[in-house]
Design a protein around this motif. Structure first.
Motif, PDB file in Angstrom:
ATOM      1  N   ARG A   5      19.019 -11.116  69.213  1.00  0.00           N
ATOM      2  CA  ARG A   5      19.796 -11.391  70.407  1.00  0.00           C
ATOM      3  C   ARG A   5      18.987 -12.128  71.465  1.00  0.00           C
ATOM      4  O   ARG A   5      19.525 -12.888  72.256  1.00  0.00           O
ATOM      5  CB  ARG A   5      20.350 -10.077  70.989  1.00  0.00           C
ATOM      6  N   GLY A   6      17.663 -11.878  71.517  1.00  0.00           N
ATOM      7  CA  GLY A   6      16.847 -12.581  72.480  1.00  0.00           C
ATOM      8  C   GLY A   6      16.843 -14.074  72.237  1.00  0.00           C
ATOM      9  O   GLY A   6      16.600 -14.852  73.147  1.00  0.00           O
ATOM     10  N   ARG A   7      17.129 -14.515  70.988  1.00  0.00           N
ATOM     11  CA  ARG A   7      17.147 -15.935  70.673  1.00  0.00           C
ATOM     12  C   ARG A   7      18.553 -16.521  70.707  1.00  0.00           C
ATOM     13  O   ARG A   7      18.726 -17.715  70.682  1.00  0.00           O
ATOM     14  CB  ARG A   7      16.544 -16.168  69.282  1.00  0.00           C
ATOM     15  N   ARG A   8      19.572 -15.653  70.715  1.00  0.00           N
ATOM     16  CA  ARG A   8      20.942 -16.124  70.642  1.00  0.00           C
ATOM     17  C   ARG A   8      21.692 -15.954  71.957  1.00  0.00           C
ATOM     18  O   ARG A   8      22.885 -16.109  72.000  1.00  0.00           O
ATOM     19  CB  ARG A   8      21.671 -15.358  69.533  1.00  0.00           C
ATOM     20  N   GLY A   9      20.987 -15.562  73.014  1.00  0.00           N
ATOM     21  CA  GLY A   9      21.653 -15.453  74.304  1.00  0.00           C
ATOM     22  C   GLY A   9      21.613 -14.082  74.920  1.00  0.00           C
ATOM     23  O   GLY A   9      21.938 -13.920  76.082  1.00  0.00           O
ATOM     24  N   GLY A  10      21.236 -13.054  74.157  1.00  0.00           N
ATOM     25  CA  GLY A  10      21.175 -11.704  74.687  1.00  0.00           C
ATOM     26  C   GLY A  10      19.827 -11.417  75.325  1.00  0.00           C
ATOM     27  O   GLY A  10      18.982 -12.302  75.458  1.00  0.00           O
ATOM     28  N   PRO A  11      19.611 -10.156  75.734  1.00  0.00           N
ATOM     29  CA  PRO A  11      18.326  -9.798  76.325  1.00  0.00           C
ATOM     30  C   PRO A  11      17.174 -10.057  75.378  1.00  0.00           C
ATOM     31  O   PRO A  11      17.305  -9.901  74.160  1.00  0.00           O
ATOM     32  CB  PRO A  11      18.485  -8.294  76.604  1.00  0.00           C
ATOM     33  N   VAL A  12      16.050 -10.448  75.930  1.00  0.00           N
ATOM     34  CA  VAL A  12      14.871 -10.716  75.108  1.00  0.00           C
ATOM     35  C   VAL A  12      14.402  -9.454  74.415  1.00  0.00           C
ATOM     36  O   VAL A  12      14.020  -9.471  73.246  1.00  0.00           O
ATOM     37  CB  VAL A  12      13.744 -11.299  75.992  1.00  0.00           C
ATOM     38  N   VAL A 112      17.381  -7.795  89.432  1.00  0.00           N
ATOM     39  CA  VAL A 112      18.591  -8.216  88.736  1.00  0.00           C
ATOM     40  C   VAL A 112      18.262  -9.283  87.695  1.00  0.00           C
ATOM     41  O   VAL A 112      18.698  -9.194  86.538  1.00  0.00           O
ATOM     42  CB  VAL A 112      19.636  -8.746  89.745  1.00  0.00           C
ATOM     43  N   LEU A 113      17.474 -10.267  88.078  1.00  0.00           N
ATOM     44  CA  LEU A 113      17.134 -11.352  87.146  1.00  0.00           C
ATOM     45  C   LEU A 113      16.219 -10.850  86.035  1.00  0.00           C
ATOM     46  O   LEU A 113      16.375 -11.244  84.872  1.00  0.00           O
ATOM     47  CB  LEU A 113      16.467 -12.497  87.908  1.00  0.00           C
ATOM     48  N   GLY A 114      15.262  -9.988  86.367  1.00  0.00           N
ATOM     49  CA  GLY A 114      14.372  -9.440  85.341  1.00  0.00           C
ATOM     50  C   GLY A 114      15.116  -8.584  84.339  1.00  0.00           C
ATOM     51  O   GLY A 114      14.908  -8.699  83.120  1.00  0.00           O
ATOM     52  N   GLY A 115      16.004  -7.721  84.829  1.00  0.00           N
ATOM     53  CA  GLY A 115      16.798  -6.900  83.925  1.00  0.00           C
ATOM     54  C   GLY A 115      17.729  -7.733  83.077  1.00  0.00           C
ATOM     55  O   GLY A 115      17.966  -7.424  81.901  1.00  0.00           O
ATOM     56  N   ALA A 159      22.036  -4.820  85.135  1.00  0.00           N
ATOM     57  CA  ALA A 159      22.007  -6.272  84.960  1.00  0.00           C
ATOM     58  C   ALA A 159      21.787  -6.644  83.500  1.00  0.00           C
ATOM     59  O   ALA A 159      22.274  -7.678  83.036  1.00  0.00           O
ATOM     60  CB  ALA A 159      20.906  -6.879  85.835  1.00  0.00           C
ATOM     61  N   GLY A 160      21.051  -5.805  82.778  1.00  0.00           N
ATOM     62  CA  GLY A 160      20.805  -6.074  81.367  1.00  0.00           C
ATOM     63  C   GLY A 160      21.986  -5.774  80.469  1.00  0.00           C
ATOM     64  O   GLY A 160      21.965  -6.125  79.287  1.00  0.00           O
ATOM     65  N   LEU A 161      23.018  -5.123  81.009  1.00  0.00           N
ATOM     66  CA  LEU A 161      24.192  -4.760  80.218  1.00  0.00           C
ATOM     67  C   LEU A 161      25.391  -5.660  80.482  1.00  0.00           C
ATOM     68  O   LEU A 161      26.444  -5.467  79.883  1.00  0.00           O
ATOM     69  CB  LEU A 161      24.589  -3.301  80.524  1.00  0.00           C
ATOM     70  N   LEU A 162      25.225  -6.641  81.363  1.00  0.00           N
ATOM     71  CA  LEU A 162      26.339  -7.518  81.713  1.00  0.00           C
ATOM     72  C   LEU A 162      26.682  -8.463  80.556  1.00  0.00           C
ATOM     73  O   LEU A 162      25.843  -8.726  79.687  1.00  0.00           O
ATOM     74  CB  LEU A 162      25.973  -8.340  82.953  1.00  0.00           C
ATOM     75  N   PRO A 163      27.911  -8.982  80.534  1.00  0.00           N
ATOM     76  CA  PRO A 163      28.299  -9.945  79.483  1.00  0.00           C
ATOM     77  C   PRO A 163      27.360 -11.139  79.437  1.00  0.00           C
ATOM     78  O   PRO A 163      26.853 -11.588  80.477  1.00  0.00           O
ATOM     79  CB  PRO A 163      29.715 -10.371  79.917  1.00  0.00           C
ATOM     80  N   GLN A 164      27.131 -11.653  78.257  1.00  0.00           N
ATOM     81  CA  GLN A 164      26.160 -12.727  78.058  1.00  0.00           C
ATOM     82  C   GLN A 164      26.777 -14.096  78.304  1.00  0.00           C
ATOM     83  O   GLN A 164      26.999 -14.885  77.389  1.00  0.00           O
ATOM     84  CB  GLN A 164      25.556 -12.629  76.650  1.00  0.00           C
TER      85      GLN A 164
END
Length: 270
Positions: A5-12, A112-115, A159-164
């Motif tokens: 997911r970190g490479r496809r748009g999700g959290p790293v 917010v941005l880090g999460g 912030a890490g759980l928001l839609p991608q």
């Protein structure tokens, strides 16, 4: 296999089972820490100033458990911890620029941005460590600090759980989230001291004989009368800083994560 997911748009750094358990435990502890005044009379023998150290004592092992769970599941390595240190130090350094003066808060946008980039588990730890470091730097250590740490941790985690989403939609989403989370943060902090600070006999006083719902209405009235202006200042500051710095910082953080290779690269499409 590594989580892509970190490479496809999700959290790293994607959340994993053991860190999910630790975060759930932290949520239960935090909910109890914020809401127990609704179920305990302010005239009881439990002094509000004395419960915060216990909350802090419970919180720190949970934070450590999240870190260890992420590390043991190969989601949070030494590079991620180094990034955590950099963002925490940056947040602590810029907080004195606002520190809540007239509602101006310069630290929430970074959480917010880090999460958002590194995921909810990383965000939870980031919120805690950033508020802890900034409290030490600004002399803001007191019985309110554990509640600030918990509230900030939830802001970054959410912030890490928001839609991608991506592009302008992502910035708008994060800015809107900054507004909502800032207001909720202020409401929760009010809850942590309101029953013991207002006293008895006023229209916004905590009533030990009332239901939790009735007391929440009183708390909302107290918030409107006392802190809403400050909370709105925090919300506006966070939204504006997210909108202004988000496009650049999101690209920078994602580029740094890509170069650091937080997770192993699997497959020819990578």
């Amino acid at each position: 296999m590594a989580d892509r997911r970190g490479r496809r748009g999700g959290p790293v750094i994607a959340i994993r089972p053991r860190s999910a358990v630790a975060l759930t435990i932290s949520g239960v502890i935090g909910l109890a820490a914020f809401t127990w005044p609704l179920f305990v009379a302010p005239t009881s023998d439990i002094a509000h100033g004395g419960d915060a150290p216990w909350t802090f004592a419970l919180l720190l092992p949970v934070v450590l458990a999240v870190v260890l769970a992420e590390m043991s599941d190969h989601g949070m390595d030494s590079k991620a911890i180094a990034m955590l240190g950099v963002l925490s130090a940056l947040g602590a350094a810029i907080r004195p620029l606002g520190a809540g003066t007239a509602g101006i808060e310069t630290i929430f946008f970074l959480m917010v941005l880090g999460g958002r980039v590194f995921g909810p588990g990383f965000g939870f730890v980031l919120g805690n460590t950033t508020l802890f470091a900034s409290a030490l730097l600004t002399g803001g250590v007191g019985p309110w600090m554990p509640y600030q740490m918990l509230g900030a941790a939830w802001v970054a985690l959410g912030a890490g759980l928001l839609p991608q989403w991506r592009g302008k939609a992502e910035i708008a989403l994060l800015a809107a989230y900054g507004v909502v989370s800032s207001l909720v943060y202020g409401f929760l902090l009010n809850l942590s001291f309101w029953p013991f600070a207002v006293g008895e006999g006023t229209s916004v006083s905590f009533d030990p004989d009332a239901s939790a719902a009735q007391n929440l209405v009183k708390l909302a009235a107290f918030t409107l009368a006392t802190s809403l202006g400050w909370d709105l200042g925090r919300a506006v500051t966070t939204a504006v800083l997210v909108a202004v710095t988000g496009p650049v910082l999101l690209r920078t953080l994602r580029r740094a994560a890509k170069k650091a290779v937080f997770q192993p690269i699997i497959g020819p499409d990578h």
